[in-house]
Scaffold this motif. Structure first.
Motif, PDB file in Angstrom:
ATOM      1  N   THR A 379     -25.934   0.891   6.935  1.00 38.17           N
ATOM      2  CA  THR A 379     -25.928   1.168   8.363  1.00 38.17           C
ATOM      3  C   THR A 379     -25.113   2.417   8.652  1.00 38.17           C
ATOM      4  N   THR A 399     -32.341  -2.396   3.506  1.00 36.97           N
ATOM      5  CA  THR A 399     -32.502  -1.919   4.876  1.00 36.97           C
ATOM      6  C   THR A 399     -31.631  -0.697   5.075  1.00 36.97           C
ATOM      7  N   ASP A 401     -30.533   1.971   8.032  1.00 34.93           N
ATOM      8  CA  ASP A 401     -30.584   2.082   9.493  1.00 34.93           C
ATOM      9  C   ASP A 401     -29.543   3.094   9.978  1.00 34.93           C
ATOM     10  N   THR A 427     -36.860  -0.991   4.175  1.00 34.25           N
ATOM     11  CA  THR A 427     -37.105  -0.741   5.592  1.00 34.25           C
ATOM     12  C   THR A 427     -36.192   0.379   6.067  1.00 34.25           C
ATOM     13  N   THR A 429     -35.076   2.535   9.474  1.00 35.13           N
ATOM     14  CA  THR A 429     -35.110   2.627  10.925  1.00 35.13           C
ATOM     15  C   THR A 429     -34.068   3.626  11.393  1.00 35.13           C
ATOM     16  N   ASN A 430     -34.410   4.350  12.439  1.00 33.64           N
ATOM     17  CA  ASN A 430     -33.488   5.294  13.076  1.00 33.64           C
ATOM     18  C   ASN A 430     -32.945   6.334  12.098  1.00 33.64           C
ATOM     19  N   CYS A 431     -33.776   6.711  11.125  1.00 33.60           N
ATOM     20  CA  CYS A 431     -33.406   7.775  10.185  1.00 33.60           C
ATOM     21  C   CYS A 431     -34.343   8.962  10.423  1.00 33.60           C
ATOM     22  N   GLY A 434     -36.875   9.202   5.937  1.00 36.47           N
ATOM     23  CA  GLY A 434     -36.706   8.013   5.116  1.00 36.47           C
ATOM     24  C   GLY A 434     -36.402   8.374   3.672  1.00 36.47           C
ATOM     25  N   THR A 450     -41.361   0.251   4.766  1.00 40.88           N
ATOM     26  CA  THR A 450     -41.603   0.290   6.199  1.00 40.88           C
ATOM     27  C   THR A 450     -40.733   1.390   6.814  1.00 40.88           C
ATOM     28  N   PHE A 451     -41.405   2.308   7.574  1.00 44.16           N
ATOM     29  CA  PHE A 451     -40.695   3.411   8.226  1.00 44.16           C
ATOM     30  C   PHE A 451     -40.877   3.250   9.725  1.00 44.16           C
ATOM     31  N   ASP A 452     -39.756   3.113  10.432  1.00 44.05           N
ATOM     32  CA  ASP A 452     -39.845   2.852  11.877  1.00 44.05           C
ATOM     33  C   ASP A 452     -38.970   3.864  12.618  1.00 44.05           C
TER      34      ASP A 452
END
Length: 452
Positions: A379, A399, A401, A427, A429-431, A434, A450-452
């Motif tokens: 994180t 993960t 993030d 996963t 997120t918010n990067c 990736g 998974t790229f979000d």
């Protein structure tokens, strides 16, 4: 006169040799001195030397008058005296250079808070157990020789005042395999009792055990080191360290493990390595460093830095190979874990089920042959995993993030031949990015992410 009793006051022995025939008004014991006393008399201060068994005048810069009160300042290493009609005075303590010896085959327990201004040496066959607070002098160390044990059981070892103490040397023996001592191939399943109850021969590795909220505080660059000082002694590498439910606080480096070719049975369970706000500002910090060892386990431990202003050198663990990390936390560090090997064909480590928060880079992996990084949470911070020059890795089920640069950076990860490096089921997120791959990454597979 001064008398002493060894049986709780049933009988008394005179120890007044060298004292004047005048009243003794106050006595103070110099802690950690093996028996040095100071006496206030009608004509000044007298000092008792246990090595010769007699008193001698100690009026160094002190008045010759009635001395009614004595007190030792261990931080400044001075003796304060209160006098009748001449005010308050001080004089430097006479500190012996000789170390304090825990003799062979002795089982010694310290249960009272104390100071020690000299080195402490635990001889082979001896066990020293510390259950209170021990304050060590500047740069003074504890030496755990081959065949010896130091157990810190709900005790604290710290410095006398501002200056750092010298740490603990745990002497090993590179010719002795830890597995032969415990009669098992791995330390999995061993308990603190297994380490405590192990009988060591004179030539076996020394052992340090930390348990029941034991605390090492304000240590220097190697608060724990599996090495012998005073020269070059590579055959003394391989000491054993077992820490459980303990604290290593505000030390420049918590533990340093030297090269050892056999499986190393040292491990930390549920320990805290931290630099907190009470540490000196801008203090560097390293929790554990491991040089060329195999299988050191770090489980359910926390590595955190909250000293302000922060030093740029803040690392949780530095390791060459053989590191096993599980269920740990790394917070506010420049590098959570710093991995590397001498060549890209050497070294392996695993990091599983751990959390990384607000680190510059969670894991920096330089030329490690095999890395397993699975089921972790990363994180914030700048980088998640930054991997360069190594041959094989599996980064799976994690993960990532909030990294400000990139979740995973893979640079020149395949050297001579392609390898099946795997980035799988992660996963992001918010990067902003990736994955970033640069240079020769032959054989790399990026699948099921998974790229979000």
């Amino acid at each position: 006169r001064v008398l002493r009793s060894f049986d709780g006051g049933l009988t008394w022995t005179d120890m007044s040799l060298g004292l004047p025939y005048l009243p003794v008004l106050d006595l103070v014991y110099q802690q950690g001195s093996n028996g040095v006393l100071y006496a206030g008399t009608d004509i000044g201060v007298y000092r008792y030397d246990p090595t010769v068994g007699r008193w001698a005048c100690y009026n160094k810069g002190l008045p010759v008058c009635m001395v009614t009160d004595l007190e030792i300042d261990y931080c400044r290493q001075v003796l304060h005296i209160g006098t009748f009609g001449r005010g308050i005075w001080e004089s430097p303590l006479q500190i012996a250079n000789a170390p304090r010896i825990i003799g062979a085959n002795q089982n010694t327990i310290w249960e009272q808070n104390s100071y020690c201004l000299n080195d402490i040496i635990v001889e082979g066959g001896a066990t020293l157990t510390i259950k209170a607070t021990l304050k060590m002098g500047e740069d003074k160390k504890i030496v755990v020789k081959r065949g010896a044990k130091l157990i810190v059981d709900n005790g604290t070892i710290t410095n006398t005042c501002g200056a750092r103490w010298g740490g603990i040397e745990v002497w090993g023996n590179t010719a002795v395999a830890h597995k032969d001592l415990f009669n098992t191939d791995t330390p999995d399943g061993l308990t603190v009792e297994d380490y405590e109850n192990l009988v060591l021969a004179d030539n076996d590795p020394g052992m340090l055990i930390l348990k029941n909220s034991a605390t090492l505080q304000n240590g220097n660059i190697n608060t724990i080191i599996t090495n012998r000082s005073g020269g070059y002694f590579p055959n003394h590498y391989g000491g054993i360290v077992y820490g459980q439910g303990s604290f290593i606080i505000n030390c420049r480096k918590g533990a340093a493990f030297m090269k050892y070719d056999y499986r190393n049975f040292s491990q930390f369970k549920g320990c805290l390595f931290s630099s907190n706000p009470s540490n000196s500002s801008n203090s560097p910090f390293e929790g554990i460093s491991i040089w060329d060892c195999k299988g050191i386990k770090v489980d359910n431990c926390t590595f955190t830095y909250s000293t302000t202003p922060a030093n740029t050198n803040r690392t949780g663990i530095t390791a060459g190979e053989g590191l096993i990390v599980n269920n740990c936390q790394f917070e506010n560090l420049s590098r959570g874990i710093n991995l590397g090997a001498s060549t890209y064909t050497d070294g392996s480590s695993s990091v599983t089920n751990s959390t990384f928060s607000n680190n510059g880079v969670a894991v920096l992996n330089m030329a490690l042959n095999q890395l397993q990084f699975e089921n972790n949470q990363v994180t914030n911070g700048t980088f998640g995993v930054f991997s360069a020059g190594n041959s094989q890795y599996t980064i799976k089920g994690n993960t990532f993030d909030g990294q400000t640069s990139v979740g995973i950076a893979a640079l020149f990860n395949s050297q001579d031949t392609p390898n099946n490096n795997l980035i799988d089921c992660n996963t992001f997120t918010n990067c902003p990015r990736g994955n970033v791959c640069n240079g020769n990454n032959s054989g790399l597979q990026i699948i099921n992410n998974t790229f979000d």
